[in-house]
Design an enzyme around this catalytic site. Structure first.
Site, short mmCIF file in Angstrom:
data_model
loop_
_atom_site.label_atom_id
_atom_site.label_comp_id
_atom_site.label_asym_id
_atom_site.label_seq_id
_atom_site.Cartn_x
_atom_site.Cartn_y
_atom_site.Cartn_z
N CYS A 1 0.84 -1.19 0.00
CA CYS A 1 0.00 0.00 0.00
C CYS A 1 0.88 1.25 0.00
O CYS A 1 2.09 1.17 0.13
CB CYS A 1 -0.90 0.02 1.23
SG CYS A 1 -1.91 -1.47 1.43
N ARG B 1 0.96 1.95 -6.11
CA ARG B 1 1.17 1.00 -5.00
C ARG B 1 -0.14 0.37 -4.53
O ARG B 1 -0.12 -0.57 -3.73
CB ARG B 1 1.84 1.71 -3.82
CG ARG B 1 3.23 2.21 -4.10
CD ARG B 1 3.86 2.83 -2.86
NE ARG B 1 4.02 1.84 -1.81
CZ ARG B 1 5.08 1.05 -1.66
NH1 ARG B 1 6.07 1.12 -2.53
NH2 ARG B 1 5.15 0.18 -0.67
N TRP C 1 -3.78 -1.58 -1.26
CA TRP C 1 -3.74 -2.84 -2.01
C TRP C 1 -4.10 -3.92 -1.00
O TRP C 1 -3.32 -4.24 -0.12
CB TRP C 1 -2.37 -3.08 -2.62
CG TRP C 1 -2.28 -4.36 -3.38
CD1 TRP C 1 -1.79 -5.55 -2.93
CD2 TRP C 1 -2.72 -4.59 -4.72
NE1 TRP C 1 -1.89 -6.50 -3.91
CE2 TRP C 1 -2.46 -5.95 -5.02
CE3 TRP C 1 -3.31 -3.80 -5.71
CZ2 TRP C 1 -2.76 -6.51 -6.26
CZ3 TRP C 1 -3.61 -4.36 -6.93
CH2 TRP C 1 -3.33 -5.70 -7.20
N ASN D 1 1.18 0.00 5.89
CA ASN D 1 1.61 -0.74 4.71
C ASN D 1 2.34 -1.98 5.20
O ASN D 1 3.32 -1.86 5.94
CB ASN D 1 2.53 0.12 3.84
CG ASN D 1 3.24 -0.69 2.76
OD1 ASN D 1 2.68 -1.64 2.21
ND2 ASN D 1 4.48 -0.34 2.48
N GLY D 2 1.88 -3.17 4.81
CA GLY D 2 2.54 -4.39 5.24
C GLY D 2 1.55 -5.45 5.66
O GLY D 2 0.37 -5.41 5.31
N GLU E 1 7.36 -20.55 -19.74
CA GLU E 1 7.23 -19.19 -19.25
C GLU E 1 8.35 -18.30 -19.78
O GLU E 1 8.14 -17.13 -20.11
CB GLU E 1 7.22 -19.18 -17.72
CG GLU E 1 7.26 -17.80 -17.08
CD GLU E 1 6.11 -16.89 -17.49
OE1 GLU E 1 6.22 -15.68 -17.26
OE2 GLU E 1 5.11 -17.38 -18.07
N LYS F 1 7.83 -14.85 -21.95
CA LYS F 1 8.30 -13.56 -21.46
C LYS F 1 9.10 -12.84 -22.54
O LYS F 1 8.97 -11.64 -22.75
CB LYS F 1 9.16 -13.75 -20.21
CG LYS F 1 9.12 -12.62 -19.22
CD LYS F 1 7.72 -12.23 -18.80
CE LYS F 1 6.88 -13.42 -18.34
NZ LYS F 1 5.45 -13.13 -18.28
N GLU G 1 6.81 -11.63 -25.38
CA GLU G 1 5.92 -10.56 -24.92
C GLU G 1 6.58 -9.19 -25.00
O GLU G 1 5.95 -8.22 -25.45
CB GLU G 1 5.50 -10.81 -23.46
CG GLU G 1 4.37 -11.78 -23.27
CD GLU G 1 3.99 -11.92 -21.81
OE1 GLU G 1 2.79 -11.87 -21.52
OE2 GLU G 1 4.89 -12.07 -20.96
N HIS H 1 12.44 -34.78 -32.77
CA HIS H 1 11.17 -35.15 -33.39
C HIS H 1 10.60 -34.00 -34.23
O HIS H 1 9.38 -33.92 -34.41
CB HIS H 1 10.17 -35.59 -32.32
CG HIS H 1 10.60 -36.83 -31.59
ND1 HIS H 1 10.34 -38.09 -32.07
CD2 HIS H 1 11.30 -37.00 -30.45
CE1 HIS H 1 10.83 -38.99 -31.24
NE2 HIS H 1 11.44 -38.35 -30.25
N LYS I 1 -3.05 -5.98 -19.38
CA LYS I 1 -2.65 -6.63 -18.13
C LYS I 1 -3.61 -7.73 -17.73
O LYS I 1 -3.22 -8.80 -17.31
CB LYS I 1 -2.55 -5.58 -17.01
CG LYS I 1 -2.05 -6.13 -15.68
CD LYS I 1 -0.63 -6.64 -15.79
CE LYS I 1 -0.11 -7.22 -14.49
NZ LYS I 1 1.18 -7.89 -14.67
#
Length: 614
Positions: free
Chosen positions: A2, A27, A74, A100-101, A487, A491, A494, A510, A609
């Protein structure tokens, strides 16, 4: 993750706090609020949603106070709502805080306070703190002593801002494992989670250190350690421009978020690992997960997701099979919903979505529930649709992810899968106590090992500067490494728009080997020692056909000498958990290739996103 702010001075606090919060919306953006001391009272205004809704709420109101705190949220405990928004206030309204935390022991502290008659208004962990401070304040009649005492009671990570109506001449703040900056002005002082909130007013700051407190007055700031002893610091002068400040000095959000992975993994892991009196890990605990009986009798795990989250599910397939000895099917959500899947009521259905709003994943979840399956959601967003509709939810505590290409959300998803597999293994009797402790102990070391990889990122940066013009990049691996290859290839394509594909290494002969030539880069991921000979043979095959070869491995025996053009060595790690390490160099490689090619890695073309439509 946050954003908190605070102000004390001679100007109108509410507008200063609102403007500061605008600089911190990256944030958190699910709610916002302010608390202002005015006329021997604390005025609190807060609401769900983006900061603009708070602005609209107070637009016609005149709040004249010159001392206050603010917050943009957040969510990690309690869904986004007006009630769960910060600031939180004591029962009598005399003390207000922003946080925050994560307070890890909030549940036991809340139970004790409720037994003493404290009435809670929210579902948050933060509200525990304000009631503890209020309790101590009633004893000491000193707000500084009250805050200091509570810091030795709460466990977890936190940055706090505190105001008390009986002490309208000060703002108290402190930090442990969460950032906090103090801005030094002329007859005014500020606090903020990040530098951007301060630059409009000052460039002279104190970076509050680990386990340090500060008391801000209009004309000076006093600094203390957690023992209440005064300390002396030299102010720093900030040279960053605003854009750089929002990114914490990094050039892009993507590289910032890559660097945030050690903290995101620690925050996600720490509340979920039970320890004995000596601090040794013994078990996994999911407050959100109440399906122990279902796990014991489950016949199969079905994992459904899209994109990067799907790749986390592929890693999880290997984890559940190896650790919990369970049958696992992994499906792309967009395919699952249309193929009339065969489901059993005893299957455990897992959906993975960073945003919790992915349209195809939601449809798969609903189909599973229609068939009577128990659904577990893994998401980064509290109060998201998947978290509300699933039977149980496990939150990744990665904080907001701004860059479109996912990095820290992916690794925290993989971590949650490992923890869940360990939990399932213990419940089903396939994982011994000794094996469980060994895996959990090693998991706890992963953030530090990732940091070591990040500290050596220049090696990957240099390699990217030599390879960014390759026509084709192939990622190969076996078992867990094959999953990481998926992945890694995603990445790269992208953010750099380079043609990249992933293959199980044994499949090269193959068909795919026909594509290999001198314009090809092959990245071999090799974290399983028993398969070094196999992957080494694959490397020789592609190198003999002109490819450049990079191997990512923890091997120190020279197993790949002469077989690779470049060896990037990761810290020692068991092959079971190495997926959390091997993906880091490939994230860095994707980022640096994008930079070399002149593209903005935060905003890749044609991508969003969160994919909330088909």
């Amino acid at each position: 993750m946050c954003g908190i702010v605070g102000y004390i001075g001679c100007k109108n606090a509410s507008q200063i706090l609102i403007n500061a919060l605008k600089k911190l919306e990256y944030r958190g953006y699910d709610s916002a609020g302010i608390a202002i001391i005015e006329n021997d009272d604390i005025i609190v205004r807060k609401c769900k949603g983006a900061l603009k809704f708070l602005e609209e709420k107070i637009a016609d109101e005149v709040i004249k106070g010159t001392v206050g705190i603010g917050h943009t949220r957040w969510a990690t405990h309690g869904e986004p709502s007006d009630t769960n928004s910060h600031p939180h206030t004591s029962m009598d309204g005399s003390i207000s805080i922003v946080h925050n935390g994560i307070i890890e022991n909030y549940a036991e502290l809340k139970a004790k306070l409720q037994a003493q008659g404290v009435v809670f208004k929210s579902q948050t962990d933060t509200e525990v703190v304000v009631h503890l401070i209020d309790k101590a304040y009633k004893q000491y009649k000193d707000i500084f002593k009250a805050v200091l005492e509570v810091l030795h009671v709460v466990e977890g990570s936190y940055a706090l801002g505190v105001v008390c109506k009986d002490f309208p001449d000060r703002v108290i703040c402190c930090r442990k494992e969460s950032p906090l900056v103090i801005g030094l002005g002329k007859n005014e002082n500020f606090i903020a989670s990040d530098v951007p909130a301060l630059l409009e007013h000052t460039r002279d700051v104190y970076y509050l250190g680990e386990k340090e407190l500060a008391v801000l007055y209009t004309d000076h700031v006093d600094l203390f350690n957690f023992e209440g002893e005064k300390i002396i610091k030299e102010p720093s002068h900030v040279e960053w421009d605003m854009d750089a400040a929002e990114k914490g000095g990094y050039e892009h959000f993507m590289i910032k978020e890559i660097h945030e992975q050690p903290k995101g993994l620690t925050d996600t892991m720490r509340p979920r690992i039970i320890k004995d009196g000596n601090g040794n890990p013994t078990d996994v605990y999911f407050e959100e997960n109440k399906m122990d009986d279902a796990w014991k009798k489950a016949s199969r795990v079905v994992i459904t997701a899209c994109g990067t989250a799907y790749h986390a599910g592929v890693v999880a397939k290997y984890a559940f099979e190896k650790i919990a000895r369970m049958k696992v099917d992994v499906d792309v959500a967009s395919e699952f919903r249309y193929r009339n899947p065969i489901l059993d009521k005893d299957d455990i259905f897992i959906v993975v979505s960073q945003s919790g709003e992915t349209a195809d994943t939601l449809s798969a979840l609903r189909l599973a529930k229609q068939n009577g399956l128990k659904v577990v959601a893994i998401t980064n967003c509290v109060g998201s649709t998947v978290s509300r509709e699933a039977d149980d939810v496990i939150y990744t505590l990665a904080g907001p992810e701004i860059a479109v290409a996912s990095t820290k959300a992916y690794t925290t998803q993989v971590l949650c899968m490992f923890l869940l597999a360990i939990k399932a293994g213990k419940l089903r009797g396939t994982l011994s106590e000794e094996e469980s402790v060994k895996l959990l102990t090693e998991l706890e070391s992963i953030p530090e090992k990732i940091q070591k990889i990040l500290d050596g990122k220049e090696t990957i940066q240099k390699f990217a500067s030599q390879q960014f013009n390759k026509d084709k990049i192939f990622y190969i691996g076996r078992q867990f490494d094959s999953a990481t290859s998926l992945e890694s290839a995603l990445k790269l394509k992208e953010v750099s728009y380079m043609h990249s594909e992933a293959f199980a290494a044994g499949e090269l002969k193959h068909g795919p080997i026909a594509l290999i030539d001198e314009k090809t880069l092959v990245v071999a991921i090799a974290s399983e020692p028993e398969l070094y000979d196999k992957i080494g043979s694959n490397m020789v095959e592609v190198k003999s056909r002109g490819a450049t070869v990079l191997v990512i491995t923890q091997d120190k025996t020279g197993a790949f000498t002469g077989k690779a053009d470049e060896v990037f060595q990761i810290p020692d790690c068991s092959s079971t958990l190495a997926s959390l390490l091997t993906v880091i160099p490939t994230q860095l490689f994707a980022y640096y290739c994008a930079i070399q090619r002149g593209y903005d890695p935060d905003k890749p073309r044609n991508l969003a996103k969160s994919v909330t439509v088909e």
